[in-house]
Design a protein around this motif. Sequence first.
Motif, mmCIF file in Angstrom:
data_model
loop_
_atom_site.group_PDB
_atom_site.id
_atom_site.type_symbol
_atom_site.label_atom_id
_atom_site.label_comp_id
_atom_site.label_asym_id
_atom_site.label_seq_id
_atom_site.Cartn_x
_atom_site.Cartn_y
_atom_site.Cartn_z
ATOM 1 N N ALA A 109 23.619 -0.578 -19.004
ATOM 2 C CA ALA A 109 23.360 -0.468 -20.445
ATOM 3 C C ALA A 109 22.549 0.797 -20.736
ATOM 4 O O ALA A 109 22.856 1.535 -21.676
ATOM 5 N N ALA A 110 21.526 1.041 -19.931
ATOM 6 C CA ALA A 110 20.683 2.227 -20.144
ATOM 7 C C ALA A 110 21.487 3.511 -20.016
ATOM 8 O O ALA A 110 21.302 4.451 -20.797
ATOM 9 N N LEU A 111 22.395 3.546 -19.052
ATOM 10 C CA LEU A 111 23.143 4.773 -18.769
ATOM 11 C C LEU A 111 24.468 4.856 -19.517
ATOM 12 O O LEU A 111 25.125 5.897 -19.500
ATOM 13 N N GLY A 112 24.882 3.750 -20.135
ATOM 14 C CA GLY A 112 26.117 3.749 -20.894
ATOM 15 C C GLY A 112 27.373 3.750 -20.043
ATOM 16 O O GLY A 112 28.447 4.101 -20.534
ATOM 17 N N THR A 113 27.262 3.343 -18.784
ATOM 18 C CA THR A 113 28.416 3.294 -17.888
ATOM 19 C C THR A 113 28.108 2.408 -16.687
ATOM 20 O O THR A 113 26.947 2.211 -16.334
ATOM 21 N N ASP A 114 29.185 1.906 -16.070
ATOM 22 C CA ASP A 114 29.021 1.202 -14.803
ATOM 23 C C ASP A 114 29.797 1.912 -13.688
ATOM 24 O O ASP A 114 29.961 1.377 -12.600
ATOM 25 N N ALA A 115 30.243 3.137 -13.956
ATOM 26 C CA ALA A 115 30.944 3.934 -12.943
ATOM 27 C C ALA A 115 29.927 4.371 -11.887
ATOM 28 O O ALA A 115 28.986 5.109 -12.195
ATOM 29 N N ALA A 116 30.114 3.888 -10.656
ATOM 30 C CA ALA A 116 29.128 4.075 -9.591
ATOM 31 C C ALA A 116 28.681 5.526 -9.418
ATOM 32 O O ALA A 116 27.477 5.795 -9.303
ATOM 33 N N GLU A 117 29.622 6.451 -9.404
ATOM 34 C CA GLU A 117 29.262 7.855 -9.178
ATOM 35 C C GLU A 117 28.380 8.390 -10.299
ATOM 36 O O GLU A 117 27.416 9.113 -10.072
ATOM 37 N N VAL A 118 28.698 8.022 -11.533
ATOM 38 C CA VAL A 118 27.925 8.473 -12.688
ATOM 39 C C VAL A 118 26.557 7.802 -12.682
ATOM 40 O O VAL A 118 25.535 8.448 -12.945
ATOM 41 N N VAL A 119 26.523 6.509 -12.381
ATOM 42 C CA VAL A 119 25.263 5.769 -12.328
ATOM 43 C C VAL A 119 24.344 6.407 -11.290
ATOM 44 O O VAL A 119 23.168 6.676 -11.564
ATOM 45 N N ASP A 120 24.869 6.692 -10.113
ATOM 46 C CA ASP A 120 24.039 7.257 -9.046
ATOM 47 C C ASP A 120 23.435 8.598 -9.454
ATOM 48 O O ASP A 120 22.235 8.827 -9.308
ATOM 49 N N PRO A 164 0.789 -1.232 0.000
ATOM 50 C CA PRO A 164 0.000 0.000 0.000
ATOM 51 C C PRO A 164 0.826 1.289 0.000
ATOM 52 O O PRO A 164 0.492 2.244 -0.672
ATOM 53 N N ARG A 165 1.916 1.319 0.746
ATOM 54 C CA ARG A 165 2.708 2.546 0.875
ATOM 55 C C ARG A 165 3.608 2.760 -0.336
ATOM 56 O O ARG A 165 3.738 3.868 -0.835
ATOM 57 N N PHE A 166 4.269 1.721 -0.779
ATOM 58 C CA PHE A 166 5.144 1.792 -1.954
ATOM 59 C C PHE A 166 5.337 0.401 -2.519
ATOM 60 O O PHE A 166 5.169 -0.602 -1.837
ATOM 61 N N CYS A 167 5.657 0.343 -3.787
ATOM 62 C CA CYS A 167 6.099 -0.868 -4.477
ATOM 63 C C CYS A 167 7.515 -0.566 -4.966
ATOM 64 O O CYS A 167 7.984 0.562 -4.849
ATOM 65 N N ALA A 168 8.182 -1.554 -5.509
ATOM 66 C CA ALA A 168 9.543 -1.336 -6.003
ATOM 67 C C ALA A 168 9.744 -2.076 -7.315
ATOM 68 O O ALA A 168 9.218 -3.177 -7.504
ATOM 69 N N VAL A 169 10.509 -1.474 -8.194
ATOM 70 C CA VAL A 169 10.922 -2.146 -9.423
ATOM 71 C C VAL A 169 12.387 -2.518 -9.223
ATOM 72 O O VAL A 169 13.217 -1.657 -8.936
ATOM 73 N N ARG A 170 12.678 -3.829 -9.336
ATOM 74 C CA ARG A 170 14.054 -4.308 -9.188
ATOM 75 C C ARG A 170 14.758 -4.204 -10.537
ATOM 76 O O ARG A 170 14.313 -4.777 -11.529
ATOM 77 N N LEU A 171 15.841 -3.453 -10.540
ATOM 78 C CA LEU A 171 16.601 -3.199 -11.766
ATOM 79 C C LEU A 171 17.971 -3.844 -11.645
ATOM 80 O O LEU A 171 18.765 -3.465 -10.776
ATOM 81 N N ALA A 172 18.256 -4.807 -12.486
ATOM 82 C CA ALA A 172 19.563 -5.475 -12.466
ATOM 83 C C ALA A 172 20.641 -4.484 -12.883
ATOM 84 O O ALA A 172 20.431 -3.648 -13.770
ATOM 85 N N GLY A 173 21.797 -4.580 -12.244
ATOM 86 C CA GLY A 173 22.910 -3.701 -12.561
ATOM 87 C C GLY A 173 23.213 -3.625 -14.052
ATOM 88 O O GLY A 173 23.298 -2.524 -14.615
ATOM 89 N N PRO A 174 23.370 -4.769 -14.749
ATOM 90 C CA PRO A 174 23.684 -4.710 -16.182
ATOM 91 C C PRO A 174 22.641 -3.955 -17.011
ATOM 92 O O PRO A 174 22.994 -3.261 -17.967
#
Length: 160
Positions: free
Chosen positions: A54-65, A40-50
Motif C-alpha cells: 500500500a505504501a509503495l503502490g505496488t506488489d511487484a517484487a522487483e519494484v518493492v525491493d 543491543p546490536r539491532f532491533c527490527a520493525v516487522r512490516l506486513a506485505g500488504p
Amino acid sequence: MDIHPADGALSEWFARAQAGSAHARREWAEGGVALLPCGPRFCAVRLAGPLVYAALGTDAAEVVDVSLATMLSGPVFCGGFSGQYYALVAGGTARHGWSYADEAPLLGTGTYLGVPAVRRTSPPGPYWVSLPLQPGDLCSLPSVAALVRLGLARSAEALR
C-alpha cells in the motif's frame, strides 16, 4: 547470488549478536538463515506485505525491493514465504517508544529473528532487499515510521 563487497565484515557483525557467533555462521552455512537475538546490536520493525505494498503502490517484487531500499536507506530483508519485511533499526530503539506497535511491531530484546546470510540477495526463501553498507549501518526509525504512516493512509484511502 551476488556477493556483497563487505560480506565477511557484515556476516561477522551480525554473528556477534549471538553469544556464540560460530553457531550463527554454522546456521547460515547449513540453512541460509540464523536465529539472532534482537536487542543491543539491532532491533527490527516487522512490516506486513500488504502495508508495504500500500505504501509503495505496488506488489511487484522487483519494484518493492528497489523502493524499500531507496526509501529506508538501510538494511531490510524479506522473510520469504511469510510475506513479511523486516527493517533493522538501532539496538535499544524499543526503549524510546514506538507509535505503531499494532500495525508494525518493533521487535526488541527478548525476540529472536531469522536473519538470512548476507549472500542471500534474491528469493526463494528469506533474502536481503537491502544490505547494510557497512557493519552497524541501520535504518532510521523516522524513515520506517514514514513508510508505515504512508501505508496506513493509503490503505484507509482504498477502503473509502
